[in-house]
Design a protein around this motif. Structure first.
Motif, short mmCIF file in Angstrom:
data_model
loop_
_atom_site.label_atom_id
_atom_site.label_comp_id
_atom_site.label_asym_id
_atom_site.label_seq_id
_atom_site.Cartn_x
_atom_site.Cartn_y
_atom_site.Cartn_z
N LYS A 55 22.08 39.96 -71.99
CA LYS A 55 20.98 39.04 -72.25
C LYS A 55 20.25 39.36 -73.55
O LYS A 55 19.26 38.73 -73.87
CB LYS A 55 19.99 39.08 -71.10
CG LYS A 55 20.59 38.58 -69.80
CD LYS A 55 19.56 38.55 -68.71
CE LYS A 55 20.24 38.12 -67.43
NZ LYS A 55 19.44 37.26 -66.62
N SER A 56 20.73 40.38 -74.29
CA SER A 56 20.05 40.72 -75.54
C SER A 56 21.07 41.22 -76.55
O SER A 56 22.20 41.55 -76.21
CB SER A 56 18.97 41.78 -75.30
OG SER A 56 19.56 43.00 -74.87
N GLU A 69 20.91 30.87 -80.37
CA GLU A 69 21.37 29.95 -79.33
C GLU A 69 22.80 29.51 -79.63
O GLU A 69 23.65 29.46 -78.74
CB GLU A 69 20.47 28.71 -79.25
CG GLU A 69 19.03 28.96 -78.83
CD GLU A 69 18.83 29.15 -77.33
OE1 GLU A 69 19.78 28.91 -76.56
OE2 GLU A 69 17.73 29.57 -76.96
N ARG A 79 25.16 32.71 -79.06
CA ARG A 79 24.72 33.55 -77.93
C ARG A 79 25.86 34.38 -77.35
O ARG A 79 25.71 35.58 -77.11
CB ARG A 79 24.08 32.68 -76.85
CG ARG A 79 23.52 33.47 -75.69
CD ARG A 79 22.72 32.59 -74.77
NE ARG A 79 22.16 33.36 -73.67
CZ ARG A 79 21.26 32.91 -72.84
NH1 ARG A 79 20.77 31.69 -72.97
NH2 ARG A 79 20.81 33.66 -71.87
N TRP A 121 17.06 36.96 -74.17
CA TRP A 121 16.60 35.91 -73.28
C TRP A 121 16.16 36.59 -71.99
O TRP A 121 16.82 37.50 -71.48
CB TRP A 121 17.72 34.91 -72.99
CG TRP A 121 18.09 34.06 -74.16
CD1 TRP A 121 17.64 32.80 -74.42
CD2 TRP A 121 18.97 34.39 -75.24
NE1 TRP A 121 18.18 32.33 -75.59
CE2 TRP A 121 19.01 33.30 -76.13
CE3 TRP A 121 19.73 35.51 -75.57
CZ2 TRP A 121 19.77 33.27 -77.28
CZ3 TRP A 121 20.48 35.50 -76.72
CH2 TRP A 121 20.50 34.39 -77.56
N ARG A 122 15.06 36.14 -71.46
CA ARG A 122 14.55 36.70 -70.22
C ARG A 122 14.21 35.55 -69.28
O ARG A 122 13.49 34.63 -69.65
CB ARG A 122 13.29 37.53 -70.50
CG ARG A 122 12.79 38.27 -69.29
CD ARG A 122 11.64 39.22 -69.62
NE ARG A 122 12.06 40.20 -70.60
CZ ARG A 122 11.38 40.50 -71.72
NH1 ARG A 122 10.25 39.91 -71.97
NH2 ARG A 122 11.82 41.40 -72.54
N GLN A 123 14.75 35.62 -68.07
CA GLN A 123 14.46 34.61 -67.06
C GLN A 123 13.07 34.86 -66.49
O GLN A 123 12.77 35.95 -66.03
CB GLN A 123 15.49 34.69 -65.93
CG GLN A 123 15.40 33.60 -64.90
CD GLN A 123 15.94 32.28 -65.42
OE1 GLN A 123 16.93 32.26 -66.13
NE2 GLN A 123 15.30 31.20 -65.06
N ARG A 124 12.22 33.85 -66.57
CA ARG A 124 10.87 33.98 -66.00
C ARG A 124 10.96 33.99 -64.48
O ARG A 124 11.80 33.30 -63.90
CB ARG A 124 9.98 32.82 -66.41
CG ARG A 124 9.59 32.84 -67.85
CD ARG A 124 8.61 31.71 -68.12
NE ARG A 124 8.31 31.61 -69.53
CZ ARG A 124 7.53 30.68 -70.05
NH1 ARG A 124 6.98 29.76 -69.26
NH2 ARG A 124 7.29 30.66 -71.33
N PRO A 125 10.05 34.73 -63.83
CA PRO A 125 10.04 34.68 -62.37
C PRO A 125 9.54 33.31 -61.89
O PRO A 125 8.82 32.63 -62.63
CB PRO A 125 9.06 35.79 -61.97
CG PRO A 125 8.25 36.06 -63.19
CD PRO A 125 9.08 35.67 -64.37
N PRO A 126 9.92 32.91 -60.69
CA PRO A 126 9.46 31.61 -60.18
C PRO A 126 7.93 31.56 -60.12
O PRO A 126 7.28 32.58 -59.88
CB PRO A 126 10.06 31.54 -58.77
CG PRO A 126 11.09 32.60 -58.71
CD PRO A 126 10.75 33.61 -59.74
#
Length: 170
Positions: free
Chosen positions: A88-89, A77, A80, A99-104
């Protein structure tokens, strides 16, 4: 060359020929059921012992992994941008972080109140209504559905059971 013929052997079962033989077989069924219970109990006791033996080591390893993950995450962090740039990696020699953005997702609390509010606000399109056949009502009014394609009321099915006598010592 003639076609191959498959032979199927039917399972052989011993059918008792007298009441005494049937009673003996029922006793044997009870004996085997109790043996299965004893074997199952012994197996579960062994599993419990193995679990007891390994549990502390597994918990300690899990705690160490959790602590190491928190440390690596804190480092990543803080660094980053230099690790990932615009990505993102990042790959290390020993593995990858990212880091992976979760789906809504939607979380509902107090579903009944939410449903009432949606209907009140004329947003009923967000409420799903599930239609299904009420089998219990059909059983109560079998004549009403007689002749309806796809509905069959099954009656008169008989199951055979054997219950060896046992004494419960308490």
């Amino acid at each position: 060359m003639p076609p191959k013929t498959r032979l199927k052997a039917k399972a052989q079962i011993d059918v008792p020929q007298t009441t005494a033989e049937a009673a003996t077989d029922i006793k044997q069924i009870g004996d085997l059921q109790r043996q299965m219970l004893r074997e199952t109990t012994a197996m579960n006791d062994a599993i419990a012992e193995i679990t007891k033996q390994y549990q502390p080591r597994l918990e300690e390893a899990g705690k160490q992994i959790e602590d190491l993950q928190k440390g690596v995450q804190a480092y990543c962090e803080a660094h980053r941008e230099e690790l990932c740039g615009k990505g993102k990696s990042s790959n290390f020699i020993t593995g990858e972080v990212g880091w992976r953005q979760r789906p809504p997702s939607v979380r509902i609390t107090g579903a009944e109140a939410v449903i009432e509010t949606l209907f009140r606000l004329r947003l009923g399109r967000f409420v799903r209504v599930k239609n299904e056949v009420a089998k219990d009502l059909i059983l109560n009014e079998q004549e009403a559905v007689k002749g309806v394609a796809g509905i069959a009321v099954v009656t008169g099915v008989e199951d055979f059971f054997i219950v060896p006598f046992e004494v419960n010592a308490q």
